[in-house]
Design an enzyme around this catalytic site. Structure first.
Site, short mmCIF file in Angstrom:
data_model
loop_
_atom_site.label_atom_id
_atom_site.label_comp_id
_atom_site.label_asym_id
_atom_site.label_seq_id
_atom_site.Cartn_x
_atom_site.Cartn_y
_atom_site.Cartn_z
N ASP A 44 11.48 0.74 125.02
CA ASP A 44 11.29 0.71 126.47
C ASP A 44 12.15 1.75 127.17
O ASP A 44 13.36 1.59 127.31
CB ASP A 44 11.64 -0.70 126.98
N LYS A 135 15.97 -20.52 113.88
CA LYS A 135 14.55 -20.78 113.67
C LYS A 135 14.05 -20.29 112.32
O LYS A 135 12.96 -20.66 111.87
CB LYS A 135 13.74 -20.18 114.82
#
Length: 337
Positions: A44, A135
């Site tokens: 970005d 996770k």
């Protein structure tokens, strides 16, 4: 926590460097060390522009590389002369990964492999630390599954180091306090709008409390101590989501709304299966790989092997935050934009 001179005169590259971790790590290193150069590698250009303007006083130390971890050739170019690599780039939003599984695989798995290959081929990189997540432990969603594979790739990369002076390690922690998409900004948004109820997905739910700075310090520890293949996990306190709600809005109603898809009751860091190769240190745990590929893999001194059957999660932790302690910690939480 500092390791004197560890990063002095070193060139460091951070994939996903414009993210919350990358910005905090960069500021921490520039404040505590004298690196030769820090390369921010990310996709970005606008975020790079913002970060560049925010850190103008360090312009001589910072370099900004537009690039994607999916692009192996671009990685190879960016790694020229780099000493240390921090791999923070990933697709992290659970729903987005579920809806776009191929994209998550391309970034989180294929991108991880590209980073590994480029580092092995660079001829200069000495240490690689990959960021993991709770996770990835017993994953129940695609994001966790891709990060599990990524972790395995970075650990196994040590088998391919040969005579190269390079090692790969992993650091694992859960949601950072105040990070985008986490519960603290969610609750704060409700409170700011005048809400009197804070919804709880499950009254039993617990989480670990870790700040961005603590996450950065764990990475510094891995850079200083890793021999290759270790997974570093901080010892940090747990809290109940219901206690967090009461800390943020005392006396509020807490309707139970049901657990969301892909969500766990507790953050798990060390599983029972991991206990076979896990050592406990004063301020952290290390899960060592079950396979040994070369003589560089050694147990770091100062630890004690945990008992077989041990596990470490936010639910079975022995260190719990009280409501007043949570309120005090909330004063130092910097909510991400």
């Amino acid at each position: 926590m500092q390791y004197n001179n560890l990063l002095d005169n070193k060139t460091i590259l951070i994939t996903g460097g414009t993210g919350s971790f990358g910005k905090c790590f960069t500021k921490y290193v520039l404040k505590n060390y004298n690196p030769k150069k820090i390369i921010i590698y990310s996709r970005d250009e606008f975020k790079q522009f913002i970060m560049q303007n925010d850190m103008k006083e360090y312009a001589d130390k910072l370099r900004f590389f537009i690039g994607d971890v999916r692009d192996k050739e671009r990685l190879a170019r960016a790694l020229n002369g780099v000493d240390y690599v921090i791999h923070a780039a990933a697709l992290k939003q659970v729903p987005a990964c579920e809806y776009n599984p191929n994209e998550a695989i391309k970034t989180n798995i294929h991108g991880a492999m590209n980073v590994i290959d480029a580092c092995l081929d660079s001829g200069s990189v000495k240490k690689v630390v990959a960021l993991s997540t709770d996770k990835a432990v017993n994953p129940v969603n695609l994001y966790g599954g891709t990060k599990l594979v990524s972790d395995k790739l970075f650990v196994a990369a040590n088998a391919y180091s040969g005579t190269c002076d390079i090692n790969f390690s992993v650091v694992r922690y859960g949601n950072v306090a105040g990070s985008r998409g986490s519960v603290i900004p969610f609750f704060k948004n409700i409170i700011d709008k005048g809400g009197s109820e804070l919804p709880i997905t499950d009254y039993r739910m617990t989480r670990f409390w870790i700040s961005l700075t603590q996450g950065v310090e764990l990475v510094i520890k891995a850079l200083a101590e890793a021999n290759g293949g270790e997974t570093f996990i901080s010892k940090i306190p747990s809290f109940k989501i219901t206690d967090l709600a009461q800390a943020m809005l005392p006396g509020c109603k807490m309707p139970e709304v049901g657990i969301r898809e892909g969500e766990k009751l507790h953050e798990i860091m060390v599983t029972v299966e991991d206990s076979l190769t896990t050592y406990e240190y004063e301020q952290h745990f290390i899960v060592y790989p079950q396979m040994v590929w070369n003589e560089k893999q050694q147990i770091i001194p100062g630890g004690t092997k945990v008992e077989e059957g041990f596990s470490y999660s936010s639910g079975n932790n022995t260190w719990w935050l009280t409501i007043p302690e949570i309120q005090e910690l909330l004063k130092g939480v910097d909510l991400e934009a």
